[in-house]
Write an enzyme that holds these catalytic residues in place. Structure first.
Site, PDB file in Angstrom:
ATOM      1  N   ILE A 299      41.212  43.456  42.802  1.00 23.63           N
ATOM      2  CA  ILE A 299      41.370  42.850  43.880  1.00 23.63           C
ATOM      3  C   ILE A 299      42.843  41.911  43.482  1.00 23.63           C
ATOM      4  CG2 ILE A 299      40.715  40.654  44.658  1.00 23.63           C
ATOM      5  CD1 ILE A 299      37.620  41.121  44.210  1.00 23.63           C
ATOM      6  N   PRO A 300      43.833  42.954  44.044  1.00 29.21           N
ATOM      7  CA  PRO A 300      45.148  42.744  43.530  1.00 29.21           C
ATOM      8  C   PRO A 300      45.687  41.784  43.839  1.00 29.21           C
ATOM      9  CG  PRO A 300      44.485  43.932  45.585  1.00 29.21           C
ATOM     10  CD  PRO A 300      43.875  43.998  45.463  1.00 29.21           C
ATOM     11  N   CYS A 301      45.411  40.507  43.142  1.00 27.12           N
ATOM     12  CA  CYS A 301      46.343  39.384  43.351  1.00 27.12           C
ATOM     13  C   CYS A 301      47.402  39.325  42.662  1.00 27.12           C
ATOM     14  CB  CYS A 301      45.744  38.238  42.501  1.00 27.12           C
ATOM     15  SG  CYS A 301      45.151  38.219  40.992  1.00 27.12           S
ATOM     16  N   HIS A 302      47.984  40.387  41.697  1.00 28.67           N
ATOM     17  CA  HIS A 302      49.623  40.266  41.605  1.00 28.67           C
ATOM     18  C   HIS A 302      50.487  41.138  42.619  1.00 28.67           C
ATOM     19  CE1 HIS A 302      47.404  44.000  40.779  1.00 28.67           C
ATOM     20  NE2 HIS A 302      48.927  45.372  41.181  1.00 28.67           N
ATOM     21  N   ARG A 303      50.018  41.246  43.477  1.00 28.53           N
ATOM     22  CA  ARG A 303      50.628  41.608  44.570  1.00 28.53           C
ATOM     23  C   ARG A 303      50.911  40.585  45.653  1.00 28.53           C
ATOM     24  NH1 ARG A 303      47.221  47.197  46.196  1.00 28.53           N
ATOM     25  NH2 ARG A 303      46.678  47.753  44.619  1.00 28.53           N
TER      26      ARG A 303
END
Length: 163
Positions: free
Chosen positions: A122-126
């Site tokens: 779940i790409p919270c880094h984006r």
């Protein structure tokens, strides 16, 4: 109480601990050292490690492993929206708040990101600040920067997943 299992993946940016139930991934997190890993790995855990390996090798842009999110309805709404951010792109916290029809919840979106236990998948880094600057990441800003650069590089190469 459900059975939980652990496995580890040595990524280019540190050790990743993956925890699962018998049939879903519960968490993906950067850790400093290995604890006792499970001796028997359920198929979902094996699949997750394989997908992480493909991601870090630039061969996977989307994860298909089954996840079990644990959080409030608001957090789940935010996390679901994060999965819609295209590989290699970034959006702002404000964008996510607006996308979930709660434009004043920018800080709450940031808090939901902070409580995302399924990092990378779940790409919270984006998610970045409205001004485009990198802001908080549980794994460290340097990892967030690395992940974003990795995805940009893979996007340039247009590498398609090999499954």
């Amino acid at each position: 109480m459900k059975n939980t299992h652990k496995a580890y993946y040595n990524s280019p940016i540190g050790l990743v601990e993956v925890t699962s139930s018998d049939n879903a991934i519960l968490s993906v997190d950067f850790v400093e050292k290995e604890e006792d890993a499970s001796e028997k790995h359920p198929e979902v855990l094996v699949q997750c490690i394989k997908e992480l390996d493909e991601y870090f090798k630039g061969q996977r842009k989307n994860f298909t492993v089954k996840l079990e999110t644990q959080g409030t309805e608001f957090q789940k709404k935010v996390w679901n929206e994060l999965t819609r951010i295209p590989f290699g792109d970034t959006v702002s916290y404000k964008y996510i708040a607006e996308a979930i029809n709660n434009p004043k919840a920018v800080r709450a979106v940031g808090n939901a990101n902070h409580n995302n236990f399924l990092g990378i998948i779940i790409p919270c880094h984006r998610v970045v600040g409205t001004n485009g600057k990198l802001t908080g990441y549980a794994g460290g800003i340097w990892r967030k920067e690395w992940l974003l650069q990795h995805e940009k590089n893979c996007g340039i190469l247009n590498v398609e997943p090999t499954v």
